[in-house]
Design an enzyme around this catalytic site. Structure first.
Site, mmCIF file in Angstrom:
data_model
loop_
_atom_site.group_PDB
_atom_site.id
_atom_site.type_symbol
_atom_site.label_atom_id
_atom_site.label_comp_id
_atom_site.label_asym_id
_atom_site.label_seq_id
_atom_site.Cartn_x
_atom_site.Cartn_y
_atom_site.Cartn_z
ATOM 1 C CB CYS A 1 -14.991 7.301 -6.228
ATOM 2 S SG CYS A 1 -14.604 6.845 -7.906
ATOM 3 C CB THR B 1 2.185 -1.117 2.776
ATOM 4 O OG1 THR B 1 2.953 -0.253 1.940
ATOM 5 C CG2 THR B 1 2.647 -0.970 4.200
ATOM 6 C CB SER B 2 -1.552 -4.765 4.078
ATOM 7 O OG SER B 2 -2.052 -3.490 4.376
ATOM 8 C CD GLN C 1 -5.160 2.693 6.593
ATOM 9 O OE1 GLN C 1 -5.732 3.220 7.557
ATOM 10 N NE2 GLN C 1 -5.532 2.927 5.354
HETATM 11 C C1 AGP Z 1 1.121 1.589 0.501
HETATM 12 O O1 AGP Z 1 1.964 2.653 0.634
HETATM 13 C C2 AGP Z 1 0.236 1.595 -0.602
HETATM 14 N N1 AGP Z 1 -0.294 2.825 -0.918
HETATM 15 C C3 AGP Z 1 -0.543 0.357 -0.930
HETATM 16 O O2 AGP Z 1 0.398 -0.601 -1.292
HETATM 17 C C4 AGP Z 1 -1.473 -0.245 0.141
HETATM 18 O O3 AGP Z 1 -0.742 -0.754 1.205
HETATM 19 C C5 AGP Z 1 -2.336 -1.323 -0.521
HETATM 20 O O4 AGP Z 1 -3.125 -0.743 -1.505
HETATM 21 C C6 AGP Z 1 -3.185 -2.068 0.465
HETATM 22 O O5 AGP Z 1 -4.052 -1.218 1.130
HETATM 23 P P1 AGP Z 1 -4.805 -1.660 2.440
HETATM 24 O O6 AGP Z 1 -3.775 -1.885 3.490
HETATM 25 O O7 AGP Z 1 -5.702 -0.511 2.759
HETATM 26 O O8 AGP Z 1 -5.544 -2.912 2.111
#
Ligand code: AGP
Length: 800
Positions: free
Chosen positions: A2, A490-491, A536
């Site tokens: 949100c 991804t992280s 991220q």
């Molecule tokens: C990556 O392309 C995703 N959308 C997702 O896996 C993301 O990396 C995950 O939700 C973790 O997010 P963050 O890095 O903001 O913690």
């Protein structure tokens, strides 16, 4: 997930259309967070001169649909015509459905009844809504939605009545918050308190910025009258004072509030990041006050004097350019973010990779910012970007952070206060950090290893890594029992690369955990662990929960995040910001490669004491400096990746094989393909091939094999042979000039050639063509690249 956007103008005449446009534009900046419905609340003329009533417009679908709906409403209501709103409070919301399906009723804003005495937008989850609902219903509340949020306006009304209306909106909202459990960022406006606004934050992000126009120039519009009736003076933008007056407010002031500072960038660069427990109250005259009630209970709060709870919050400057939130000539954010990587990689390293050795030759010149000769220009050293004060307050509350130490083989503990200025910044590092990170020159006699090509000879200074945000904690981390990386998506994949890098360069025991699974297991954490939280957004709920858990166990908590002022950067003891700029596409691309760079720098820093590994370390630092150029080179594969995507776009499934450092590349490529191109995809460790996946192989299933010239090269060649023996349809990602791979071209394989770098950084180069592949697959298949279905950029809720 949100998104919240609010706009309030005090003595600044605005037609309703301009107010709505500001709200819609703001919400559109938050679209990337993911949403399925949206809504706004503004004032509508109520017939009598000066009278207003709240008007809520909600819609399932996109903000563009909501704009159309609002235009219809305006057209239907002739009273809006010619009306100028001198003073007005508008709030808006994008909803990502959790409690109840996406529809207009469940969309925000939520109200306590048809007269909308209290109107609320909310990001987060009210976990005790099931307890509050029957209680409020028993007291007359009528619930119309399935949401948890709806309890908030009803609770406002209930407590307002209980207090006989003799309570300020700020005090009332504080009492409401003291009865809420869970996470929230809330905006509350009320017909009972015309032109006042409250913003509260607990666990979910909320920032605000304000700008004051010249009151004299604001003319008759400066009265900021509490009735909100226009005094007749719209102010031209030319009369705006450019200086921000955070904390001032009053007549002539505009406020913008949002879940993310990116949404404020087109209005102001000066923002205040609210902290947990903060409540911003803007009174009817546009004067802002921030209160914090973290130390209060609902019982003590009822008797508290609001003046005692007032706190000062420092403003920060958003360093990003407006262009950073635009598509800048690209069709999609994901495409732009992939192509930005030469720059973002350089930005992550800027001022942190220090190369001064003579044998070292600057590469091309296209990445001059990375190559330093002993002077540091670090954009991340802008103190305003960092939350030293927040962290200081937090660590102060804990009476200083206890660092784990391993002295004489025993696990001992040392008390180490955490100085505010040195926390979580690539900044604020002086000679001390350089001394920590740089190998001890006096104690570094030239060994045989130093004679290798590229290694500085005696008298030449050695390259080193400088991470200000970690400098005070290097010793503590080195003494820890193990490093536990915790992240999602991804992280998490970036952490898998880091595991190998830490093992290789710092010989440290490393564990990598998916945050959700880590919490499901309630995995053991020890006081002498270092837990590294990689995110991220810095707001991912699972990662945050794991952080709270590890912190409570006494571990040293390190944050690696791209978002300054985020929950993770505030709550960790120290860390590194990526400085990769806003990432807006839901698919993480540039943040991933910057995460690997940041984690590699961390590994190099932690391994700085090993003389034996110095040649390797120096080679890695030189490779880091070349990385932006390598990334630029690999981006030239764009057209080839488009061609490959044309061949693969109808595939039912796509497999990626990798091992060693590139197991992570396989997982990440598969995640990209499934999340945006919506093709079933799996990343498989090639070492596991014979233990099951080989059964899938036939002439139809497209397989991408990552076989660059790292330590796994020979093994991957054997994998390719085994796959070809089963008539597999292969795409081989290999290095330019790798003759061993040329033989496969004649056997029906497609080769993707990428530049060679050191093993630890090869996953960065390898993922870029695969990001391009997933991007092109998505556009060719006609799907939404930036907002894939069902996904949100920041996953701020858990299943709990
Ligand atoms: C990556 O392309 C995703 N959308 C997702 O896996 C993301 O990396 C995950 O939700 C973790 O997010 P963050 O890095 O903001 O913690």
């Amino acid at each position: 997930m949100c998104g919240i956007f609010g706009y309030a103008n005090y003595g600044v005449g605005q037609p309703i259309q301009a107010i709505l446009d500001t709200l819609f534009d703001g919400l559109q900046r938050l679209e990337y967070r993911g949403y399925d419905s949206a809504g706004v609340c503004v004032d509508a003329p109520a017939g009598e001169p000066g009278a207003r009533c709240p008007l809520v417009i909600k819609h399932q679908g996109k903000i563009s649909d909501l704009r159309v709906r609002a235009a219809e409403v305006l057209e239907e209501n002739t009273l809006f015509a010619g009306e100028l709103y001198s003073t007005h409070v508008g709030i808006g919301h994008t909803r990502w459905a959790t409690h109840g399906p996406p529809n207009a009723t469940n969309s925000h804003p939520h109200v306590n009844g048809p007269d909308g005495e209290f109107v609320v937008v909310h990001n987060g989850i009210i976990t005790n809504h099931a307890t509050l609902k029957p209680f409020l219903a028993k007291n007359g509340a009528v619930f119309v939605s399935d949401t948890d949020t709806e309890v908030v306006p009803h609770l406002c009304e209930y407590l307002w009545k209980k207090r006989g209306g003799k309570v300020s909106l700020g005090q009332l909202a504080m009492e409401v918050c003291s009865r809420l459990e869970g996470a929230y960022a809330l905006l509350i406006r009320s017909a009972r308190y015309p032109n006042e606004l409250v913003a509260c934050k607990q666990g979910s992000p909320l920032v605000y910025g304000l700008k004051r126009r010249d009151p004299a120039a604001a003319n008759g519009a400066t009265n900021g009258d509490a009735t909100g009736r226009d005094q007749g003076g719209a102010v031209s933008s030319a009369s705006r004072l450019s200086a921000s007056l955070l904390g001032a407010g009053g007549a002539g002031t505009e406020f913008w509030l949002a879940s993310d500072s990116a949404a404020l960038l087109t209005h102001t660069r000066d923002v205040v990041v609210l902290e947990d427990g903060d409540l911003l109250h803007v009174d009817a005259y546009g004067r802002p006050h921030v209160f914090n009630s973290l130390a209060m209970t609902s019982r003590t709060l009822a008797k508290a004097d609001m003046a005692d709870l007032e706190v000062k919050r420092e403003g920060r400057k958003i360093e990003a350019e407006v262009e950073s939130i635009m598509k800048g000539g690209y069709d999609h954010y994901m495409q732009k973010e992939i192509h930005e990587q030469p720059k973002t990689l350089a930005d992550t390293m800027r001022g942190r990779v220090v190369l001064d050795g003579k044998p070292f030759k600057p590469v091309k010149s296209s990445a001059p910012d990375v190559i330093f000769s002993g002077h540091f220009i670090d954009p991340c050293e802008s103190a305003s970007l960092f939350s030293g004060s927040n962290i200081a307050a937090a660590s102060g509350a804990e009476g200083g952070f206890e660092l784990p130490s391993r002295i004489g083989g025993k696990k001992a503990r040392a008390k180490e206060p955490t100085p505010a200025g040195a926390l979580f910044s690539g900044a604020l590092l002086g000679a001390a950090a350089a001394a920590t990170a740089a190998p001890d020159k006096a104690a570094a006699p030239a060994s045989a290893g130093f004679m290798e090509e590229g290694i500085p000879a005696a008298g030449e200074s050695e390259p080193f890594i400088k991470l200000g945000g970690l400098s005070d904690h290097v010793e503590g981390i080195l003494r820890c029992r193990r490093i536990v990386f915790i992240a999602c998506g991804t992280s998490y994949h970036a952490c898998l690369v880091a595991r190998k890098t830490l093992e290789e360069f710092a010989a440290m025991p490393v564990v990598v955990e998916l945050a959700g699974d880590f919490m499901d297991r309630e995995a053991p954490v020890f006081r002498d662990d270092t837990c590294v939280f990689v995110s991220q957004s810095g707001e991912t709920a699972d990662t945050l929960r794991a952080l709270e858990y590890a912190k409570a166990k006494g571990a040293l908590c390190v944050g690696i995040t791209n978002t300054v002022g985020s929950a993770i950067s505030n709550a960790t003891h120290c860390g590194v910001h990526l400085n990769a700029g806003f990432e807006i596409g839901v698919a993480s691309t540039k943040a991933y490669t910057s995460q690997i760079v940041a984690l590699t720098m961390m590994a190099l820093l932690l391994g700085a004491d090993s003389r034996a590994k110095m040649p390797k370390r120096i080679a890695a630092m030189r490779a880091l400096a070349r990385l932006p150029d390598d990334a630029r080179e690999v981006l030239e594969l764009d057209a080839s990746m488009h061609k490959l995507a044309e061949q693969l776009k109808d595939a039912q499934s796509l497999i990626f094989f990798g091992r060693g450092y590139n197991f992570s590349t396989a997982l990440e490529a598969a995640l990209k393909v499934k999340e945006v191109a919506l093709i079933h995809s799996e990343g498989i460790n090639a070492g596991e091939m014979k233990h099951g996946p080989l059964a899938l192989v036939d002439e139809n299933l497209p397989i991408v094999v990552i076989a660059t010239q790292d330590a796994m090269h020979r093994k991957m060649e054997s994998v390719i042979q085994q796959l070809l023996a089963r008539s597999a349809k292969l795409v081989i990602l290999c290095n330019t000039g790798d003759d061993a791979m040329t033989q496969f071209e004649g056997r029906g394989c497609t080769l993707i050639r990428v530049p060679r770098t050191v093993d630890a950084l090869q996953p960065i180069i390898n993922i870029i063509p695969l990001q391009l592949l997933s991007y092109h697959l998505t556009t060719l298949r006609g799907f939404n690249v930036d907002q894939p279905r069902n996904l949100a950029k920041s996953v701020t809720v858990t299943e709990d």
